[in-house]
Motif scaffolding. Structure first.
Motif, mmCIF file in Angstrom:
data_model
loop_
_atom_site.group_PDB
_atom_site.id
_atom_site.type_symbol
_atom_site.label_atom_id
_atom_site.label_comp_id
_atom_site.label_asym_id
_atom_site.label_seq_id
_atom_site.Cartn_x
_atom_site.Cartn_y
_atom_site.Cartn_z
ATOM 1 N N GLY A 19 36.769 52.098 -18.560
ATOM 2 C CA GLY A 19 37.624 53.265 -18.663
ATOM 3 C C GLY A 19 36.850 54.536 -18.932
ATOM 4 N N GLU A 20 35.504 54.481 -18.915
ATOM 5 C CA GLU A 20 34.705 55.660 -19.162
ATOM 6 C C GLU A 20 34.455 56.389 -17.853
ATOM 7 N N LYS A 21 34.193 57.695 -17.973
ATOM 8 C CA LYS A 21 33.892 58.461 -16.782
ATOM 9 C C LYS A 21 32.569 58.014 -16.190
ATOM 10 N N ARG A 22 32.421 58.226 -14.891
ATOM 11 C CA ARG A 22 31.183 57.842 -14.228
ATOM 12 C C ARG A 22 29.981 58.497 -14.884
ATOM 13 N N LEU A 23 28.893 57.759 -14.942
ATOM 14 C CA LEU A 23 27.654 58.316 -15.442
ATOM 15 C C LEU A 23 26.944 59.107 -14.351
ATOM 16 N N LYS A 24 27.080 58.656 -13.096
ATOM 17 C CA LYS A 24 26.414 59.361 -12.003
ATOM 18 C C LYS A 24 27.204 60.619 -11.642
ATOM 19 N N PRO A 25 26.494 61.701 -11.334
ATOM 20 C CA PRO A 25 27.197 62.940 -10.987
ATOM 21 C C PRO A 25 27.909 62.800 -9.647
ATOM 22 N N ARG A 26 28.941 63.638 -9.480
ATOM 23 C CA ARG A 26 29.657 63.669 -8.214
ATOM 24 C C ARG A 26 28.819 64.466 -7.210
ATOM 25 N N VAL A 27 28.356 63.783 -6.178
ATOM 26 C CA VAL A 27 27.504 64.432 -5.189
ATOM 27 C C VAL A 27 28.190 64.351 -3.838
ATOM 28 N N LYS A 28 28.519 65.504 -3.302
ATOM 29 C CA LYS A 28 29.146 65.522 -1.984
ATOM 30 C C LYS A 28 28.080 65.358 -0.902
ATOM 31 N N PRO A 29 28.423 64.713 0.198
ATOM 32 C CA PRO A 29 27.439 64.538 1.273
ATOM 33 C C PRO A 29 27.044 65.888 1.861
ATOM 34 N N HIS A 30 25.754 66.023 2.192
ATOM 35 C CA HIS A 30 25.308 67.271 2.793
ATOM 36 C C HIS A 30 24.475 67.050 4.051
ATOM 37 N N ARG A 31 23.903 65.841 4.210
ATOM 38 C CA ARG A 31 23.191 65.544 5.447
ATOM 39 C C ARG A 31 24.214 65.236 6.545
ATOM 40 N N PRO A 32 23.907 65.520 7.804
ATOM 41 C CA PRO A 32 24.897 65.362 8.892
ATOM 42 C C PRO A 32 25.494 63.962 8.973
ATOM 43 N N LEU A 33 24.652 62.909 8.942
ATOM 44 C CA LEU A 33 25.180 61.554 9.072
ATOM 45 C C LEU A 33 26.039 61.194 7.869
ATOM 46 N N GLU A 34 25.610 61.562 6.663
ATOM 47 C CA GLU A 34 26.406 61.289 5.467
ATOM 48 C C GLU A 34 27.752 62.004 5.537
ATOM 49 N N THR A 35 27.743 63.240 6.055
ATOM 50 C CA THR A 35 28.997 63.988 6.177
ATOM 51 C C THR A 35 29.948 63.296 7.150
ATOM 52 N N GLU A 36 29.419 62.784 8.265
ATOM 53 C CA GLU A 36 30.259 62.070 9.229
ATOM 54 C C GLU A 36 30.826 60.786 8.626
ATOM 55 N N LEU A 37 29.987 60.060 7.882
ATOM 56 C CA LEU A 37 30.459 58.811 7.268
ATOM 57 C C LEU A 37 31.500 59.085 6.184
ATOM 58 N N ALA A 38 31.310 60.129 5.413
ATOM 59 C CA ALA A 38 32.294 60.475 4.386
ATOM 60 C C ALA A 38 33.636 60.815 5.031
ATOM 61 N N THR A 93 25.243 56.756 1.078
ATOM 62 C CA THR A 93 23.801 56.881 1.225
ATOM 63 C C THR A 93 23.174 55.624 1.812
ATOM 64 N N SER A 94 23.554 54.450 1.272
ATOM 65 C CA SER A 94 22.963 53.202 1.763
ATOM 66 C C SER A 94 23.411 52.906 3.187
ATOM 67 N N LEU A 95 24.646 53.270 3.512
ATOM 68 C CA LEU A 95 25.162 53.038 4.851
ATOM 69 C C LEU A 95 24.435 53.925 5.869
ATOM 70 N N ALA A 96 24.193 55.173 5.502
ATOM 71 C CA ALA A 96 23.474 56.077 6.398
ATOM 72 C C ALA A 96 22.055 55.566 6.654
ATOM 73 N N SER A 97 21.409 55.065 5.606
ATOM 74 C CA SER A 97 20.051 54.536 5.762
ATOM 75 C C SER A 97 20.042 53.321 6.672
ATOM 76 N N LEU A 98 21.037 52.446 6.518
ATOM 77 C CA LEU A 98 21.114 51.250 7.347
ATOM 78 C C LEU A 98 21.334 51.609 8.817
#
Length: 588
Positions: A19-38, A93-98
């Motif tokens: 029930g705790e907030k995420r530890l990792k920051p909220r990072v929006k996709p900015h690379r072209p492939l990541e943006t398409e996958l998002a 991120t992992s999907l874009a790399s794959l």
């Protein structure tokens, strides 16, 4: 639901399992492939807040959504992404790399499905041949009828709606295709023209809610509960039931040979697009279909002839080795020699608090909500049937080739999810094995069910070979969409008084309570309503116990604290060991 078919519920990624907030920051996709996958994730999962660090399960993904995304990726980027790389821990991120790595190696090259001659007669698919066999054995049964009930709320232009239906039938050949025996071969005969009739029924003159509900139930069974003549047609029936001045129910019904659950998605989306264009005076210009259903039929037969599913068959032979061919649940009534096809519906709701606990358990164990529900259901069935080897059927789209994504027709397949339960293992351990079962089964879904059974040496002549109980995922129901600025559509579910299997649980989203509705469709020649209602209560109790104590041995998770395993079966008609009354009834 959003217009893209998915439930518009809050993403399951907002908090950690504790029930705790995420530890990792909220990072929006900015690379072209990541943006398409998002963008693809947002389209399928139905919400906007996607971080590159979100795992697929945290973002609300399940196995069916994963299959939709991996298929789209294969079509768009020409690479193959195995389901386990997305479920449960895959991220943007992992999907874009794959994808980049696979593209560099040239993995996943796919040959397009070839177009066949536009002859009006083409061979039927394996699924259509199976349905034809069942239809010949019981031509007056409506158990294989499919309905698409769409609630339309707002000002409706009936003439525009009629034009939309006519255009859908003209565009999608299965909605005007007959099945005919041609010697020893079953063929599809595509009618060049068909003019569907929109029959109208007005219930606004009825007084009192009870009277209206009774009339609506009767109208639904009249509209969707009648058998089809597969040879002569009509192959689509359209009914418009007027409930109030701005409240209508459109019911499209076909035989299953012409439409499956995935087709319903396509038809709803195209109906909305057509209506919006025609209502504003524009000529609809839909994208051309990549292929016809006839092309799919020819491609599937070629795959079977060339033994293209050999690896899949090897998997199923190993997975189903020694499987019991019947799940002999205790029944209220003796099992008849011939199923009546008559059924009823019992419903329950799992509250939002419980489903939050289920979702938290799914996150911590790396599974989907559906996998948790499947494991709990199979554990409950094991208690009822006094066996530790349980098979539950799960319907999947069967559209493993990207070219089939916009196809209307019967491509659906049924996957047998087999789980052998160890009473000494924890529920978390059971979940890990169910996860493997679901992912492996989905990765081997191309082989038609009857071919699977025959290849495994399982008798296919009974009406429901191997699978007598099914669990239908929730993303098949509850779609909403806009036809224009003032007219909303929602796909609903109604009881038609029919049952294909002994018991089918249909999972449906409950956006109002953020919980889950369960509709239990059961055979009335086997069970009484009180029995199914009690079973649903036991499922609720067992699920709550498992969510609260996932590391307890499954033997200690009881569906009814006041009744032991033996008492669960008391008062039922007990089937003879290894045999049921229907064992000798065949559809030859």
């Amino acid at each position: 639901m959003t217009a893209k078919r998915k439930t518009n519920r809050p993403a399951r990624s907002a908090t950690s399992p504790a029930g705790e907030k995420r530890l990792k920051p909220r990072v929006k996709p900015h690379r072209p492939l990541e943006t398409e996958l998002a963008a693809l994730w947002r389209e399928v999962l139905g919400h906007q807040d996607i971080s590159v660090h979100d795992t697929f399960v945290q973002a609300g993904g399940d196995s069916l959504a994963a299959m939709r995304i991996t298929t789209t990726i294969r079509q768009r980027y020409k690479v193959h992404v195995p389901l386990p790389t997305l479920l449960p821990d895959g991220t943007i991120t992992s999907l874009a790399s794959l994808i980049k790595a696979s593209a560099a190696k040239g993995d996943g090259k796919l040959t397009p499905i070839a177009r066949v001659s536009c002859d009006a007669t083409v061979p039927a698919t394996q699924g259509q041949r199976d349905l034809w066999t069942h239809h010949q054995a019981a031509p007056h049964s409506a158990v294989y009828s499919e309905i698409l009930p769409i609630r339309l709320q707002g000002p409706l232009r009936t003439g525009v709606l009629r034009q939309c239906i006519e255009r859908l039938v003209a565009r999608h050949e299965p909605l005007r295709t007959a099945l005919l025996a041609d010697g020893e071969q079953l063929v599809q005969r595509i009618r060049r023209e068909a003019e569907p009739v929109l029959a109208e029924l007005d219930l606004t003159g009825l007084s009192g809610e009870a009277e209206r509900n009774t009339a609506l139930a009767q109208a639904m069974r009249w509209a969707g509960g009648r058998p089809f003549d597969l040879s002569a047609g009509p192959h689509l029936r359209a009914h418009l039931i007027r409930l109030a001045a701005q409240d209508h129910l459109l019911v499209l019904s076909t035989h299953r040979a012409a439409m499956d659950g995935w087709s319903a998605n396509v038809l709803c989306e195209e109906l909305a697009t057509l209506y919006r264009s025609l209502a504003t005076g524009h000529t609809p210009r839909p994208d051309p279909l990549r292929l016809r259903f006839a092309d799919f039929a020819a491609w599937q037969q070629q795959q079977l002839d060339e033994d293209a599913f050999a690896a899949e068959l090897d998997y199923w032979r190993h997975n189903l080795s020694g499987v019991p061919e019947q799940l002999l649940l205790p029944t209220d009534l003796p099992r008849p020699q011939r199923p009546s096809g008559q059924g009823a519906l019992a419903c329950t709701s799992l509250p939002g608090k419980l489903m939050s606990q289920v979702d938290a358990l799914a996150r911590t164990t790396g599974v989907t909500r559906y996998m948790v529900l499947l494991a709990a259901f199979q554990l409950l069935l094991a208690r009822y049937a006094a066996t530790d080897d349980i098979v539950v059927g799960t319907p999947v789209s069967g559209r493993t080739h990207p070219d089939t994504q916009r196809l209307v027709g019967y491509c659906s397949n049924m996957l047998p999810m087999r789980t052998r339960i160890d009473q000494n293992e924890s529920f978390a351990d059971l979940l890990a094995r169910v996860r493997t079962t679901v992912l492996d089964a989905c990765a081997h879904q191309g082989l038609p069910f009857t071919s699977l059974l025959r290849g495994c040496g399982i008798d296919t002549r009974s009406v429901t070979p191997l699978i007598q109980v099914a669990l239908v995922p929730e993303d098949i129901y509850g779609r909403t969409f806009s036809l224009d600025d003032h007219l909303r559509g929602a796909l609903e579910y109604y009881d038609l008084g029919l049952a294909e299997y002994d018991l089918t649980l249909r999972l449906m989203p409950d956006p109002v309570e953020n919980g889950l509705r369960i509709g239990a469709e059961y055979r009335t020649d086997l069970f009484r309503a009180a029995t199914i209602e009690r079973l649903l209560g036991h499922l609720h109790t067992l699920l709550a116990s498992a969510a609260a104590r996932p590391h307890a041995a499954v033997a200690d998770l009881e569906p009814d604290p006041d009744a032991g395993p033996t008492q669960l079966r008391e008062g039922f008609h007990q089937p003879a060991a290894g045999r049921s009354g229907e064992a000798d009834r065949r559809t030859t």
